[in-house]
Motif scaffolding. Structure first.
Motif, mmCIF file in Angstrom:
data_model
loop_
_atom_site.group_PDB
_atom_site.id
_atom_site.type_symbol
_atom_site.label_atom_id
_atom_site.label_comp_id
_atom_site.label_asym_id
_atom_site.label_seq_id
_atom_site.Cartn_x
_atom_site.Cartn_y
_atom_site.Cartn_z
ATOM 1 N N GLY A 200 0.806 -1.218 0.000
ATOM 2 C CA GLY A 200 0.000 0.000 0.000
ATOM 3 C C GLY A 200 0.835 1.262 0.000
ATOM 4 O O GLY A 200 1.919 1.311 0.574
ATOM 5 N N ILE A 201 0.330 2.281 -0.667
ATOM 6 C CA ILE A 201 0.994 3.589 -0.709
ATOM 7 C C ILE A 201 -0.035 4.673 -0.423
ATOM 8 O O ILE A 201 -1.240 4.438 -0.519
ATOM 9 N N SER A 202 0.425 5.846 -0.103
ATOM 10 C CA SER A 202 -0.438 7.022 -0.014
ATOM 11 C C SER A 202 -0.369 7.728 -1.355
ATOM 12 O O SER A 202 0.714 7.895 -1.921
ATOM 13 N N TYR A 203 -1.504 8.136 -1.864
ATOM 14 C CA TYR A 203 -1.537 8.742 -3.184
ATOM 15 C C TYR A 203 -2.582 9.838 -3.216
ATOM 16 O O TYR A 203 -3.707 9.650 -2.755
ATOM 17 N N SER A 204 -2.223 10.965 -3.746
ATOM 18 C CA SER A 204 -3.152 12.068 -3.945
ATOM 19 C C SER A 204 -3.114 12.442 -5.422
ATOM 20 O O SER A 204 -2.112 12.970 -5.908
ATOM 21 N N GLY A 205 -4.177 12.125 -6.134
ATOM 22 C CA GLY A 205 -4.213 12.380 -7.579
ATOM 23 C C GLY A 205 -4.209 13.858 -7.913
ATOM 24 O O GLY A 205 -4.682 14.691 -7.134
ATOM 25 N N ARG A 206 -3.665 14.174 -9.074
ATOM 26 C CA ARG A 206 -3.635 15.560 -9.542
ATOM 27 C C ARG A 206 -4.833 15.822 -10.446
ATOM 28 O O ARG A 206 -5.335 14.922 -11.096
ATOM 29 N N THR A 207 -5.223 17.065 -10.532
ATOM 30 C CA THR A 207 -6.246 17.467 -11.488
ATOM 31 C C THR A 207 -5.550 17.856 -12.795
ATOM 32 O O THR A 207 -4.321 18.008 -12.835
ATOM 33 N N TYR A 208 -6.329 18.049 -13.843
ATOM 34 C CA TYR A 208 -5.734 18.501 -15.103
ATOM 35 C C TYR A 208 -5.080 19.866 -14.942
ATOM 36 O O TYR A 208 -4.044 20.140 -15.525
ATOM 37 N N GLU B 2 -3.561 20.884 -12.373
ATOM 38 C CA GLU B 2 -2.303 20.688 -11.650
ATOM 39 C C GLU B 2 -1.257 19.954 -12.490
ATOM 40 O O GLU B 2 -0.155 19.712 -12.031
ATOM 41 N N GLY B 3 -1.610 19.572 -13.696
ATOM 42 C CA GLY B 3 -0.637 18.947 -14.575
ATOM 43 C C GLY B 3 -0.897 17.497 -14.927
ATOM 44 O O GLY B 3 -0.044 16.845 -15.508
ATOM 45 N N LYS B 4 -2.074 16.975 -14.597
ATOM 46 C CA LYS B 4 -2.396 15.593 -14.956
ATOM 47 C C LYS B 4 -2.428 15.477 -16.480
ATOM 48 O O LYS B 4 -3.040 16.289 -17.159
ATOM 49 N N LYS B 5 -1.753 14.466 -17.011
ATOM 50 C CA LYS B 5 -1.628 14.325 -18.461
ATOM 51 C C LYS B 5 -2.384 13.113 -19.021
ATOM 52 O O LYS B 5 -2.336 12.847 -20.198
ATOM 53 N N VAL B 6 -3.053 12.360 -18.176
ATOM 54 C CA VAL B 6 -3.722 11.133 -18.601
ATOM 55 C C VAL B 6 -5.029 11.463 -19.309
ATOM 56 O O VAL B 6 -5.786 12.320 -18.872
ATOM 57 N N ASN B 7 -5.280 10.765 -20.420
ATOM 58 C CA ASN B 7 -6.565 10.908 -21.093
ATOM 59 C C ASN B 7 -7.051 9.535 -21.560
ATOM 60 O O ASN B 7 -6.412 8.515 -21.298
ATOM 61 N N TRP B 8 -8.153 9.485 -22.281
ATOM 62 C CA TRP B 8 -8.764 8.221 -22.677
ATOM 63 C C TRP B 8 -7.841 7.400 -23.582
ATOM 64 O O TRP B 8 -7.889 6.175 -23.565
ATOM 65 N N LYS B 9 -6.982 8.061 -24.345
ATOM 66 C CA LYS B 9 -6.063 7.334 -25.226
ATOM 67 C C LYS B 9 -5.093 6.472 -24.413
ATOM 68 O O LYS B 9 -4.713 5.389 -24.845
#
Length: 93
Positions: free
Chosen positions: A53-61, A63-70
C-alpha cells in the motif's frame, strides 16, 4: 484475470526488481503500456509480485495531470497483447 494475480492497481506506485530479473526482460512499451507488459512478463517467468500500500493524492488537469482516454486504450491493448500471447504459448516480440 489473464495472469491469475489479485492486484488492486498495477498502474500506481513504485516498482522494484532484482537486477538479474529486470535485465532479462526486453521492455517494449512505455507510458501506460509498461505496467501491463512488465507484470505479464514477470508472471510468465514465475516471479512473485508483492503489492504494498501507498499514499496517493491524484492531480487534477489544472495541476498537470496528463492522462486521457487514449492512455486507457493503450493500457488495454498492452494487457491483451502480453497476456493473450502468453495463453497461446507465443512469446511477445
Amino acid at each position: 484475470m489473464f495472469i491469475n494475480l489479485n492486484l488492486t492497481d498495477m498502474e500506481t506506485g513504485y516498482k522494484a526488481f532484482q537486477t538479474s530479473v529486470i535485465k532479462s526482460i526486453q521492455i517494449e512499451k512505455d507510458r501506460f503500456g509498461f505496467e501491463p507488459e512488465i507484470t505479464a512478463k514477470l508472471a510468465r517467468m514465475g516471479c512473485r509480485i508483492y503489492e504494498v500500500g501507498i499514499s496517493y493524492s491524484g492531480r487534477t488537469y489544472a495541476e498537470g495531470k496528463k492522462v486521457n482516454w487514449k492512455d486507457g486504450v493503450r493500457a488495454i491493448y498492452a494487457i491483451m497483447k502480453y497476456n493473450l500471447q502468453r495463453r497461446r504459448g507465443i512469446e511477445p516480440r
